[in-house]
Structures are given as structure tokens and as C-alpha cells.
Enzyme design. Structure first.
Site, PDB file in Angstrom:
ATOM      1  N   CYS A 223      -5.595  -8.087 -13.004  1.00  0.00           N
ATOM      2  CA  CYS A 223      -5.239  -6.781 -13.539  1.00  0.00           C
ATOM      3  C   CYS A 223      -6.188  -6.385 -14.655  1.00  0.00           C
ATOM      4  O   CYS A 223      -6.357  -5.210 -14.950  1.00  0.00           O
ATOM      5  CB  CYS A 223      -3.800  -6.783 -14.029  1.00  0.00           C
ATOM      6  SG  CYS A 223      -3.421  -8.131 -15.150  1.00  0.00           S
TER       7      CYS A 223
ATOM      8  N   GLU B 209       3.730  -3.306 -15.946  1.00  0.00           N
ATOM      9  CA  GLU B 209       2.334  -3.660 -16.183  1.00  0.00           C
ATOM     10  C   GLU B 209       1.638  -3.398 -14.855  1.00  0.00           C
ATOM     11  O   GLU B 209       1.836  -4.140 -13.900  1.00  0.00           O
ATOM     12  CB  GLU B 209       2.294  -5.132 -16.596  1.00  0.00           C
ATOM     13  CG  GLU B 209       1.111  -5.488 -17.445  1.00  0.00           C
ATOM     14  CD  GLU B 209       0.087  -6.228 -16.648  1.00  0.00           C
ATOM     15  OE1 GLU B 209      -0.756  -5.521 -16.043  1.00  0.00           O
ATOM     16  OE2 GLU B 209       0.107  -7.454 -16.616  1.00  0.00           O
TER      17      GLU B 209
HETATM   18  P1  NDP Z   1       2.983  -4.167  -5.154  1.00  0.00           P
HETATM   19  O1  NDP Z   1       3.226  -3.136  -6.181  1.00  0.00           O
HETATM   20  O2  NDP Z   1       3.056  -3.804  -3.752  1.00  0.00           O
HETATM   21  O3  NDP Z   1       3.972  -5.391  -5.356  1.00  0.00           O
HETATM   22  C1  NDP Z   1       4.250  -5.945  -6.627  1.00  0.00           C
HETATM   23  C2  NDP Z   1       5.597  -6.625  -6.569  1.00  0.00           C
HETATM   24  O4  NDP Z   1       6.597  -5.650  -6.289  1.00  0.00           O
HETATM   25  C3  NDP Z   1       5.695  -7.657  -5.474  1.00  0.00           C
HETATM   26  O5  NDP Z   1       6.498  -8.711  -5.899  1.00  0.00           O
HETATM   27  C4  NDP Z   1       6.373  -6.872  -4.355  1.00  0.00           C
HETATM   28  O6  NDP Z   1       7.066  -7.691  -3.451  1.00  0.00           O
HETATM   29  C5  NDP Z   1       7.347  -6.051  -5.170  1.00  0.00           C
HETATM   30  N1  NDP Z   1       7.842  -4.893  -4.486  1.00  0.00           N
HETATM   31  C6  NDP Z   1       7.168  -4.012  -3.730  1.00  0.00           C
HETATM   32  N2  NDP Z   1       7.996  -3.045  -3.303  1.00  0.00           N
HETATM   33  C7  NDP Z   1       9.209  -3.332  -3.807  1.00  0.00           C
HETATM   34  C8  NDP Z   1      10.483  -2.715  -3.711  1.00  0.00           C
HETATM   35  N3  NDP Z   1      10.670  -1.612  -3.030  1.00  0.00           N
HETATM   36  N4  NDP Z   1      11.527  -3.280  -4.354  1.00  0.00           N
HETATM   37  C9  NDP Z   1      11.367  -4.413  -5.069  1.00  0.00           C
HETATM   38  N5  NDP Z   1      10.184  -5.053  -5.181  1.00  0.00           N
HETATM   39  C10 NDP Z   1       9.116  -4.506  -4.561  1.00  0.00           C
HETATM   40  O7  NDP Z   1       1.641  -4.789  -5.535  1.00  0.00           O
HETATM   41  P2  NDP Z   1       0.857  -5.940  -4.788  1.00  0.00           P
HETATM   42  O8  NDP Z   1       1.261  -7.237  -5.379  1.00  0.00           O
HETATM   43  O9  NDP Z   1       0.898  -5.833  -3.311  1.00  0.00           O
HETATM   44  O10 NDP Z   1      -0.561  -5.517  -5.230  1.00  0.00           O
HETATM   45  C11 NDP Z   1      -1.027  -4.256  -4.854  1.00  0.00           C
HETATM   46  C12 NDP Z   1      -1.817  -3.671  -5.980  1.00  0.00           C
HETATM   47  O11 NDP Z   1      -1.192  -3.824  -7.236  1.00  0.00           O
HETATM   48  C13 NDP Z   1      -3.155  -4.303  -6.168  1.00  0.00           C
HETATM   49  O12 NDP Z   1      -4.053  -3.868  -5.217  1.00  0.00           O
HETATM   50  C14 NDP Z   1      -3.454  -3.872  -7.549  1.00  0.00           C
HETATM   51  O13 NDP Z   1      -3.906  -2.567  -7.556  1.00  0.00           O
HETATM   52  C15 NDP Z   1      -2.138  -3.927  -8.256  1.00  0.00           C
HETATM   53  N6  NDP Z   1      -1.924  -5.150  -8.997  1.00  0.00           N
HETATM   54  C16 NDP Z   1      -1.807  -5.080 -10.318  1.00  0.00           C
HETATM   55  C17 NDP Z   1      -1.597  -6.215 -11.031  1.00  0.00           C
HETATM   56  C18 NDP Z   1      -1.385  -6.220 -12.479  1.00  0.00           C
HETATM   57  O14 NDP Z   1      -1.250  -7.293 -13.035  1.00  0.00           O
HETATM   58  N7  NDP Z   1      -1.313  -5.111 -13.141  1.00  0.00           N
HETATM   59  C19 NDP Z   1      -1.557  -7.523 -10.422  1.00  0.00           C
HETATM   60  C20 NDP Z   1      -1.633  -7.485  -8.998  1.00  0.00           C
HETATM   61  C21 NDP Z   1      -1.792  -6.329  -8.348  1.00  0.00           C
HETATM   62  P3  NDP Z   1       6.452  -8.052  -2.024  1.00  0.00           P
HETATM   63  O15 NDP Z   1       5.264  -8.898  -2.255  1.00  0.00           O
HETATM   64  O16 NDP Z   1       7.559  -8.774  -1.364  1.00  0.00           O
HETATM   65  O17 NDP Z   1       6.115  -6.745  -1.369  1.00  0.00           O
END
Ligand code: NDP
Length: 688
Positions: free
Chosen positions: A301, A262
Site C-alpha cells: 500500500c 486504509e
Molecule cells: P479488496 O478491497 O477487494 O479486498 C480487501 C478485503 O475486503 C479482503 O479481505 C476482501 O475479502 C474483503 N472484502 C471484499 N468485499 C467485501 C465485502 N463485500 N464484504 C466484506 N469484505 C469484503 O482488495 P484486494 O485485497 O482484492 O486488493 C485489491 C486492491 O486493493 C489492490 O489492487 C490495491 O489497489 C488495494 N490494496 C490496498 C492495500 C492497502 O494496504 N491499502 C493493500 C492491498 C490492496 P476477499 O479477499 O474474500 O474478497
């Protein structure tokens, strides 16, 4: 109520039944004033041990329960979280969220547990196997049938969540995997993981969580994804780029591990051309856009990023939105007067400002983005705040801009369209979104536009004055409705009632004799073994009834008097029953009995009239009238115990009871099926 949550400056993972972590790792700053509030732990997690614990202890404790008892457990967990909700609200303020924002996360999260508790109780059987469809014959003699079953996957659900809903984001996934019977390991986004940690502590300390059913990772996932196998599931919420990276993890591809994503999406709202500036719908549109820009400081989102409006409404919409956004008080969410809080972290603020700069290359500023805008609260000038900012696209048909760039904060772009077909085309330029709102007064516009939008959106919300009072809004995913969208939105699906549960189950087709299928599914399949005795099935308590227990009734010849009496009693004098000439001209070529008479007569044949354990008949399912019953035909009924569901419920008089579904077949003197249906009854239990 005092919370039992132990606040510690070092957050802890909950792995293999133990809280892990004492040494400080990464510092986490409050976005409200920049002060360090927590640290992650520095200790590494043994993911082999964590997975082993989930696959053995977690699975065993969940399989010792069934759908019904897990549904009750979800309800009790929801009640527990609500009892201690104030402790969660207090921590949630640290994420920059206002109380209003946190309501969706905390009470919305508990609400999702309640919603899945009732899905389980209403729609799932006792036991741990779902019989998905009626068995159907595959051979001529009725001894070879086919059907589908669903069983819990035998692995672990790994949930990787976004920062914006630290509680709801966990619970909306947990509710479904828990009900299905799968243990899970949750990895919240690090920046707001302290709130998820507090919630998991509450759940653990409630004593309600079965051992190993929920583990929590603070920090990174290490080699976890490389250790998964084909019975596991990964769900991801976050950025499209991380989703794209993780879903091609070689181990995930090699083992066909389902990966549900998502991701960020560029949702739009459309003001239809029929809506005039002085209509209530115009005001509804303005309110909805302003709300979606500012709730959670636009970090949703589902937030509206693209505002599609008729070209002749640009000025009116700009003025009304500017006026509304100007009233927004921004600052420290601890203050009651604050309506919009901070972004969740300083990194997030830097990202949003960078995206805003990109957007400004193809659009003009309508309002916001002021230097030194007013902030409420001491120290908040050091926080991660951004003013709601509205842009106007220079060329909505051009590539790039708001169709491609997501500023995950309080930023939206107005995009003028020429006509409704142009609006439909612009909506699709988001390349797949979670949700869109269409504001219109005209059902004809909805009829034309919604099917076109549905191909590109996970959810379509139609808003007008009639629906506005009850509307749950553009931005709220609901437990009963699918959440997720195609293309850029990740292509995944969550929630949607029972659909969400099935993501954590494996479907298998089964084939065999009716008796074998009955034994496997726990449901009577026609043609399978039945049991008859001198005791009428209606005289048995819930516990004593066997699947397949059956009664073949005496016979009854249908007379003209029956038809006349039934017609007078019901008032149904349809020609087929009363007009000899018309009936002879009909496909049946003679007068026939009312279908509802056949139903009533069958009940008269099979009930045991005296007081007994059957407490109520609450409906019929799958009713079909198959063969007409003319005057002179002789009918009888077979009643067979088909399905039993123990929901652990009491009758209004406090008697323990269960649901019993009976298969009913009414036949005529030629053994032809005349009517076929299931009746639903509540039957008293002998014991609690
Ligand atoms: P990220 O994609 O960076 O992170 C989402 C999750 O993935 C976090 O728990 C993060 O952990 C984890 N993650 C990141 N890299 C890895 C990896 N290599 N292996 C395993 N887990 C990983 O998104 P953010 O939360 O930083 O948000 C950034 C962008 O995502 C926003 O600006 C927005 O565009 C979008 N977003 C979309 C949402 C939705 O519901 N569709 C909700 C929130 C954000 P960690 O925090 O430890 O890096």
C-alpha cells in the site's frame, strides 16, 4: 523447531473457540506455478454465535487481565511466533513472496507485538482505565474538577484485511485492540488466508491467547456487519472501492460504528532540485524507487507509484533506474537467487495488466513489459509474474494517468516537474496518500516542502546521506508512527504507539469532587482525601501503599548561606541568586534561591533516609517553579502517593518491584505553592 501447524488442504475458520470447516469450498492456487494448494471451507459461519462468544467469553477473559498483563501476553505471543517462524516462512513462499518480502510480514508482525508490549508497559497503568489528562479545577474552592478517562469499548473489533500482508496486517491491528482490551474477529483476504490461518493456529496452540480474544474468518463476512452495534469497531485495509462500499453499510451508519479505512494510495517520491546526478542522494533516490517497485512485487500500500523528478533529470533517472531494474532476478521465491517473486494471485496479475494498459494511454514505456522476460524456477512460466515496469508520463499536469490509476504491482511512472512548487502541486494530485519520500540535501527545501506535503500525506520521509544508514525506508509503517493517510488513502489511522490503542477505547469526560475523581481514576487528585499515619510512606512496600497516602514534612527557613552553599556546590552563580543589584532590578526585586535548591531541600525534607523498600528514584515529571523563594522564606513539602503501576518487573537484583509516582507540593509560609512536580520511584514488593 518443528511447527505444530497442521497443514490441511481445507482451511478452517476459528469461531467461538472451535476450528470450523471440513468440506472444500473455493480452490486457492499458488501464484508461483498455478497449482491448487488449499481450499476455503464450504460450511457457513454462524456470526450471531461468533459475536456472542466475543462479547461474553472474549470480553470477560480480557477484562480479567489488565493493560500490564496483556502487554506481557503480547510479548510472549511475539516470542512464540518467532520460535515457529520457519513454518510461516515455508507457507509464505506459496504466496509468491521471497524470504526478504516475508520478513516484513512475519518478523515485522512479531515485532509489532513487541512494540505494543513495550507501549503497554511504559505508557499504560495497571487496571483497565486510562486517566488521560491531569484533573483541572472547574470551581473556585477546589471541590469540583474535570478530567478525561478512556475505557475499553465493550464490543468487538472486526478487522477486514488485504491480501498482501497476511500476518503483519492482522497483527498490527490485533496488537492495539488486544492491549486496549477488546476481542477481535479477523477476516483476511481469501487469496492468502492460508498464511493467516497458520499464524492464528500458532497463536492458539501457544496456550497464551485468552479465550474468545481472537476469532478467524476464512471466506466471506456474511451478515456480520449487519449484526454489529455501537460498541463495535470495524477496520478495513484494501481497495478504496470496497472501503467506500462497506463504510456505507446501513447498520454501520445507523449505529455510528467507527469504520477505519486504509485504502490504496498513489504515493510519490520527490527528487529535490538541489540533488545533482553525482551526489550520494541521487543514488539513494534510485535505490529507494527500485526497492519500492520490487519488494513484494510492488504489492504494498505504501509503494512508490509516482516518481517526481526535475525536468532536467529525466534522462539520468531513466538510465539509472533501467540499469538497476535490469539486474532484478524474477521467479520462484523458493530459489535463493530470486530477488522478486510473483503477484499474490492470477486475479491480481490480470488487474495489474489491465491498469498498466490504462497507464500506457498517457505515458511511454521506459523499461520492462517485455514479452517472454527471463523467469527462474521450474514451472514458473505458469505463475503470476510481472516484470518491473517503468513509465514516463507524457503530461504530468493532465488528469487521469498515474495520479488516478493504481497498478498494484511492480509499476511506477516518472513525472517531470518544472520547479519545487510544481512538485508540491503534483504530489497533491494523488488526492491523499499514505507516504511520500523527499530526497534532498537542503534543510531549507525540507522546511518549505514538508508542511505542504504533510496536508496530503500520512507520513513524510526525508532522505539524505546522513539519515540513509539508519533509515527504515519509504515503505515501512512503524509501530511507533502513525500509518494511514487522508483522502484517497482512506482517511484512517493505525499504529502510532498509544494512539492506535485509543481507537479501541471510549473517551468520557468526568466531573466531580477530587475524592470522587481519585476513586474513579485510581490516581490522587489534589484536594482529594489523603491518609496520614505514623509510618513514613517510604517505609511501605508497594502492595501496602494506598493512593492518597501522604506526608506533610517539617519546615525549613531558607538562608543566604543555603544559596551561597548551593551556588558553590553546583557552580551556578546566576545573577538572580548572587548579584544583589541585578536581582533588585529583576521582576523579583530581590535575590532568590535556586529552583534546584528548592527541589533538593524538599527531598531533604521528605525522604526517610534509612534502608527501605524504595529502591530508586528515576525521574521527575511536570516540574514547575511557581513562586520565587527569597532569603528568609520558610518552605515545607507534601508528598502524596499519586499512582501505582505494577509492571511485573524485577530489579537488577531480582527483587519484585512496582512503579510509584508521588505528587509533591512545596509551599511557603503563606501556603503558596512554590514548586510542584511528580517524582517517579521504584518500590519493592513484598510478594511476587
Ligand atoms: P479488496 O478491497 O477487494 O479486498 C480487501 C478485503 O475486503 C479482503 O479481505 C476482501 O475479502 C474483503 N472484502 C471484499 N468485499 C467485501 C465485502 N463485500 N464484504 C466484506 N469484505 C469484503 O482488495 P484486494 O485485497 O482484492 O486488493 C485489491 C486492491 O486493493 C489492490 O489492487 C490495491 O489497489 C488495494 N490494496 C490496498 C492495500 C492497502 O494496504 N491499502 C493493500 C492491498 C490492496 P476477499 O479477499 O474474500 O474478497
Amino acid at each position: 523447531v518443528q511447527s505444530p501447524v497442521a497443514r490441511s488442504p481445507v482451511l478452517q475458520s476459528f469461531i467461538a473457540g472451535e476450528w470450523l470447516g471440513n468440506q472444500a469450498g473455493q480452490a486457492l492456487a499458488s501464484p508461483v506455478n498455478g497449482e491448487t494448494i488449499y481450499h476455503t471451507h464450504a460450511e457457513t459461519i454462524d456470526f450471531a454465535r461468533s459475536l456472542e462468544f466475543a462479547r461474553t467469553k472474549g470480553r470477560a477473559s480480557l477484562m480479567a487481565m489488565d493493560f500490564q498483563s496483556r502487554a506481557s501476553c503480547l510479548r510472549d505471543l511475539g516470542k512464540h511466533l518467532l520460535e515457529y517462524k520457519e513454518s510461516l516462512y515455508a507457507i509464505s513462499l506459496l504466496t509468491g513472496a521471497t524470504r526478504n518480502d516475508s520478513w516484513v510480514d512475519i518478523e515485522g508482525g512479531a515485532g509489532t507485538l513487541f512494540a505494543y508490549a513495550s507501549v503497554g508497559r511504559r505508557e499504560l497503568p495497571s487496571g483497565n482505565l486510562i486517566h488521560e489528562d491531569d484533573a483541572f479545577p472547574l470551581g473556585r474552592d477546589g471541590q469540583f474538577f474535570g478530567s478525561h478517562i478512556l475505557v475499553p469499548r465493550q464490543g468487538v473489533a472486526v478487522h477486514i484485511n488485504a491480501f498482501n500482508f497476511p500476518i503483519w496486517g492482522m497483527l498490527e491491528k490485533f496488537a492495539a485492540n488486544f492491549l486496549a482490551g477488546m476481542p477481535c474477529i479477523v477476516k483476511p483476504a481469501t487469496s492468502t488466508s492460508y498464511l493467516t490461518e497458520a499464524c492464528v493456529r500458532l497463536m492458539h496452540e501457544s496456550g497464551l491467547l485468552p479465550e474468545g480474544s481472537l476469532q478467524l474468518i476464512i471466506g466471506r463476512t456474511g451478515d456480520l456487519l449487519d449484526r454489529l452495534d455501537g460498541q463495535d469497531v470495524v477496520t478495513f485495509t484494501g481497495s478504496a472501492s470496497t472501503a467506500a462500499k462497506l463504510k456505507v453499510t446501513p447498520n454501520i451508519i445507523n449505529n455510528s460504528i467507527p469504520f477505519n479505512a486504509e485504502a490504496d494510495s498513489l504515493n510519490c517520491a520527490i527528487l529535490a532540485p538541489d540533488v545533482s546526478v553525482d551526489s550520494p542522494e541521487f543514488e539513494l533516490f534510485i535505490k529507494e524507487v527500485a526497492r519500492e517497485m520490487t519488494v513484494k512485487a510492488g504489492q504494498k500500500c505504501t509503494a512508490i507509484r509516482r516518481v517526481l523528478i526535475p525536468e532536467n533529470q529525466v534522462q539520468a533517472v531513466s538510465e539509472r533506474l533501467t540499469a538497476r531494474l535490469a539486474k532484478m532476478s524474477i521467479g520462484d521465491p523458493h530459489l535463493d537467487t530470486v530477488r522478486m517473486g510473483a503477484l499474490a494471485s492470477f486475479e491480481q496479475k490480470a488487474d495489474v495488466l489491465a491498469q498498466l494498459e490504462q497507464l500506457l494511454k498517457s505515458s511511454q514505456l521506459v523499461c520492462g513489459h517485455d514479452e517472454g522476460f527471463e523467469l527462474l524456477g521450474k514451472g514458473s512460466e505458469k505463475g503470476a509474474f510481472i516484470q518491473p515496469t517503468l513509465l514516463l508520463s507524457n503530461d504530468p499536469d493532465a488528469d487521469g494517468g498515474a495520479h488516478d490509476i493504481e497498478a498494484f504491482g511492480p509499476i511506477s511512472t516518472l513525472m517531470p516537474y518544472k520547479n519545487i512548487d510544481h512538485a508540491i502541486a503534483l504530489a497533491a494530485r494523488g488526492k491523499g496518500s499514505l507516504v511520500t519520500t523527499l530526497v534532498t540535501q537542503d534543510p531549507e527545501i525540507a522546511r518549505k516542502v514538508v508542511p505542504a506535503l504533510a496536508a496530503w500525506h500520512g507520513r513524510v520521509h526525508i532522505l539524505n546521506e546522513a539519515s540513509s544508514k539508519e533509515s527504515t525506508g519509504h515503505g515501512s509503517p512503524l509501530p511507533m508512527l502513525k500509518h494511514g493517510g487522508p483522502g484517497r488513502a482512506g482517511g484512517g489511522e493505525e499504529l502510532g504507539g498509544i494512539r492506535g490503542v485509543k481507537h479501541y477505547m471510549q473517551r468520557a469526560a468526568i466531573q466531580g469532587s477530587p475524592t470522587m475523581l481519585s476513586a474513579v481514576t485510581g490516581e490522587y487528585v489534589r484536594g482529594g482525601e489523603t491518609y496520614e499515619s505514623d509510618v513514613h510512606p517510604f517505609r511501605r512496600y508497594f502492595e501496602d501503599l494506598r493512593i492518597g497516602e501522604s506526608l506533610l514534612t517539617h519546615r525549613r527557613t531558607v538562608t543566604e548561606t543555603d544559596i551561597v552553599n548551593f551556588g558553590c556546590l553546583s557552580g551556578d552563580h546566576f545573577y538572580m541568586h548572587f548579584d544583589d543589584i541585578a536581582a533588585r532590578d529583576s521582576q523579583f526585586e530581590q535575590r532568590i534561591a535556586h529552583g534546584y535548591f528548592v527541589l533538593s531541600a524538599a527531598a531533604g525534607l521528605f525522604v526517610s533516609p534509612g534502608e527501605g523498600p524504595v529502591l530508586a528514584n528515576y525521574g521527575l515529571d511536570t516540574l514547575r517553579f511557581i513562586t520565587p523563594v527569597p532569603i528568609g522564606d520558610t518552605i515545607r513539602a507534601r508528598l502524596t502517593c499519586k499512582r501505582k503501576i505494577d509492571q511485573g518487573k524485577l530489579s537488577p537484583k531480582g527483587e519484585p518491584q512496582g512503579v510509584v509516582v508521588w505528587d509533591v507540593q512545596v509551599t511557603n509560609q503563606h501556603e503558596e505553592l512554590v514548586a510542584s512536580y511528580d517524582i517517579l520511584t521504584l518500590v519493592k514488593k513484598q510478594f511476587d
